[in-house]
Design an enzyme around this catalytic site. Sequence first.
Site, PDB file in Angstrom:
ATOM      1  N   LYS A  11       5.468 -11.704  -3.287  1.00  0.00           N
ATOM      2  CA  LYS A  11       5.919 -10.915  -4.437  1.00  0.00           C
ATOM      3  C   LYS A  11       7.335 -11.313  -4.888  1.00  0.00           C
ATOM      4  O   LYS A  11       8.065 -12.008  -4.162  1.00  0.00           O
ATOM      5  CB  LYS A  11       5.857  -9.427  -4.066  1.00  0.00           C
ATOM      6  CG  LYS A  11       4.422  -8.917  -3.842  1.00  0.00           C
ATOM      7  CD  LYS A  11       4.397  -7.404  -3.597  1.00  0.00           C
ATOM      8  CE  LYS A  11       2.970  -6.900  -3.430  1.00  0.00           C
ATOM      9  NZ  LYS A  11       2.928  -5.418  -3.253  1.00  0.00           N
ATOM     10  N   TYR A  51      -4.033  -4.952 -10.999  1.00  0.00           N
ATOM     11  CA  TYR A  51      -3.824  -3.655 -10.342  1.00  0.00           C
ATOM     12  C   TYR A  51      -4.578  -2.518 -11.052  1.00  0.00           C
ATOM     13  O   TYR A  51      -4.233  -1.350 -10.848  1.00  0.00           O
ATOM     14  CB  TYR A  51      -2.328  -3.334 -10.255  1.00  0.00           C
ATOM     15  CG  TYR A  51      -1.615  -4.055  -9.117  1.00  0.00           C
ATOM     16  CD1 TYR A  51      -1.965  -3.827  -7.777  1.00  0.00           C
ATOM     17  CD2 TYR A  51      -0.589  -4.942  -9.368  1.00  0.00           C
ATOM     18  CE1 TYR A  51      -1.316  -4.475  -6.736  1.00  0.00           C
ATOM     19  CE2 TYR A  51       0.073  -5.592  -8.317  1.00  0.00           C
ATOM     20  CZ  TYR A  51      -0.302  -5.345  -7.012  1.00  0.00           C
ATOM     21  OH  TYR A  51       0.344  -5.978  -5.969  1.00  0.00           O
ATOM     22  N   ASN A 114       7.581  -4.802  -1.432  1.00  0.00           N
ATOM     23  CA  ASN A 114       7.193  -4.979  -0.031  1.00  0.00           C
ATOM     24  C   ASN A 114       6.680  -6.394   0.276  1.00  0.00           C
ATOM     25  O   ASN A 114       5.873  -6.592   1.170  1.00  0.00           O
ATOM     26  CB  ASN A 114       6.207  -3.890   0.388  1.00  0.00           C
ATOM     27  CG  ASN A 114       4.952  -3.893  -0.446  1.00  0.00           C
ATOM     28  OD1 ASN A 114       4.779  -4.750  -1.314  1.00  0.00           O
ATOM     29  ND2 ASN A 114       4.056  -2.958  -0.186  1.00  0.00           N
ATOM     30  N   HIS A 117       1.250  -9.076  -1.044  1.00  0.00           N
ATOM     31  CA  HIS A 117      -0.029  -8.405  -1.299  1.00  0.00           C
ATOM     32  C   HIS A 117      -1.084  -9.060  -0.428  1.00  0.00           C
ATOM     33  O   HIS A 117      -1.020 -10.272  -0.178  1.00  0.00           O
ATOM     34  CB  HIS A 117      -0.439  -8.569  -2.775  1.00  0.00           C
ATOM     35  CG  HIS A 117      -1.888  -8.211  -3.010  1.00  0.00           C
ATOM     36  ND1 HIS A 117      -2.287  -6.923  -3.255  1.00  0.00           N
ATOM     37  CD2 HIS A 117      -3.023  -8.970  -2.971  1.00  0.00           C
ATOM     38  CE1 HIS A 117      -3.614  -6.907  -3.378  1.00  0.00           C
ATOM     39  NE2 HIS A 117      -4.075  -8.126  -3.205  1.00  0.00           N
ATOM     40  N   GLU A 128     -10.398 -10.831  -6.329  1.00  0.00           N
ATOM     41  CA  GLU A 128      -8.991 -11.208  -6.543  1.00  0.00           C
ATOM     42  C   GLU A 128      -8.814 -12.731  -6.566  1.00  0.00           C
ATOM     43  O   GLU A 128      -8.035 -13.260  -7.368  1.00  0.00           O
ATOM     44  CB  GLU A 128      -8.122 -10.561  -5.464  1.00  0.00           C
ATOM     45  CG  GLU A 128      -8.071  -9.045  -5.617  1.00  0.00           C
ATOM     46  CD  GLU A 128      -7.323  -8.306  -4.514  1.00  0.00           C
ATOM     47  OE1 GLU A 128      -7.241  -7.066  -4.605  1.00  0.00           O
ATOM     48  OE2 GLU A 128      -6.809  -8.955  -3.583  1.00  0.00           O
TER      49      GLU A 128
HETATM   50  P1  ADP Z   1      -1.188  -2.380  -0.085  1.00  0.00           P
HETATM   51  O1  ADP Z   1      -0.405  -3.418  -0.876  1.00  0.00           O
HETATM   52  O2  ADP Z   1      -0.637  -2.194   1.296  1.00  0.00           O
HETATM   53  O3  ADP Z   1      -2.673  -2.641  -0.099  1.00  0.00           O
HETATM   54  P2  ADP Z   1      -1.683  -0.290  -2.075  1.00  0.00           P
HETATM   55  O4  ADP Z   1      -2.886  -1.077  -2.468  1.00  0.00           O
HETATM   56  O5  ADP Z   1      -1.868   1.156  -1.748  1.00  0.00           O
HETATM   57  O6  ADP Z   1      -0.943  -0.973  -0.815  1.00  0.00           O
HETATM   58  O7  ADP Z   1      -0.597  -0.361  -3.227  1.00  0.00           O
HETATM   59  C1  ADP Z   1      -0.409  -1.526  -3.980  1.00  0.00           C
HETATM   60  C2  ADP Z   1       1.076  -1.795  -4.132  1.00  0.00           C
HETATM   61  O8  ADP Z   1       1.652  -0.739  -4.918  1.00  0.00           O
HETATM   62  C3  ADP Z   1       1.888  -1.759  -2.830  1.00  0.00           C
HETATM   63  O9  ADP Z   1       1.838  -2.979  -2.116  1.00  0.00           O
HETATM   64  C4  ADP Z   1       3.282  -1.467  -3.349  1.00  0.00           C
HETATM   65  O10 ADP Z   1       3.891  -2.638  -3.927  1.00  0.00           O
HETATM   66  C5  ADP Z   1       2.977  -0.474  -4.465  1.00  0.00           C
HETATM   67  N1  ADP Z   1       3.022   0.934  -3.988  1.00  0.00           N
HETATM   68  C6  ADP Z   1       2.113   1.553  -3.180  1.00  0.00           C
HETATM   69  N2  ADP Z   1       2.450   2.834  -2.943  1.00  0.00           N
HETATM   70  C7  ADP Z   1       3.610   3.030  -3.634  1.00  0.00           C
HETATM   71  C8  ADP Z   1       4.487   4.163  -3.795  1.00  0.00           C
HETATM   72  N3  ADP Z   1       4.222   5.330  -3.213  1.00  0.00           N
HETATM   73  N4  ADP Z   1       5.584   3.992  -4.563  1.00  0.00           N
HETATM   74  C9  ADP Z   1       5.857   2.814  -5.167  1.00  0.00           C
HETATM   75  N5  ADP Z   1       5.079   1.722  -5.054  1.00  0.00           N
HETATM   76  C10 ADP Z   1       3.970   1.817  -4.294  1.00  0.00           C
HETATM   77 MG    MG Z   2      -3.968  -2.688  -1.736  1.00  0.00          MG
END
Ligand code: ADP
Ligand code: MG
Length: 140
Positions: A11, A51, A114, A117, A128
Amino acid sequence: MAVTRTFSIIKPDATRRNLTGAITKMLEDAGLRVVASRRIHMSRDQAEGFYAVHKERPFFNDLCTFMTSGPVVVQVLEGEDAVKRNREVMGATNPADAAEGTIRKSYAESIEANSVHGSDSDENAKIEIDFFFEPDEIVG
Ligand code: ADP
Ligand code: MG
């Protein structure tokens, strides 16, 4: 266990800090092989499409703004049970909850920024991968 594929994104928070190599090394050390890789600047349309599953979530708009804020590296990873293996080495979504030795524990800045992905199922991995790559761009 079967050799499968998953989809990964390094990212913008990570490319900005020049962590593409460090993160790719952690993926490789976890037994995953990079079989396709491209550095791109995602368009708003691409981010919203990618997304779409999250479009009702309160963080959707900010997430799309973040994902288009700088370059990303989209990758296809191959290995034994690749989706699960990649999720393990990524760590929990929120770096505060991520285990020691995971990418997000090591590098993530926040729950949003974070660093990586990773697909959450074989079915979504295929969707994807197809979203960003043509079959002839993937060389296993
Ligand atoms: P993951 O990437 O671990 O699969 P999710 O699919 O739930 O997590 O969420 C997609 C992305 O959205 C996350 O990697 C993060 O960048 C963002 N995200 C998820 N939850 C939050 C939150 N509570 N606040 C802000 N950004 C979030
Ligand atoms: Mg996810």
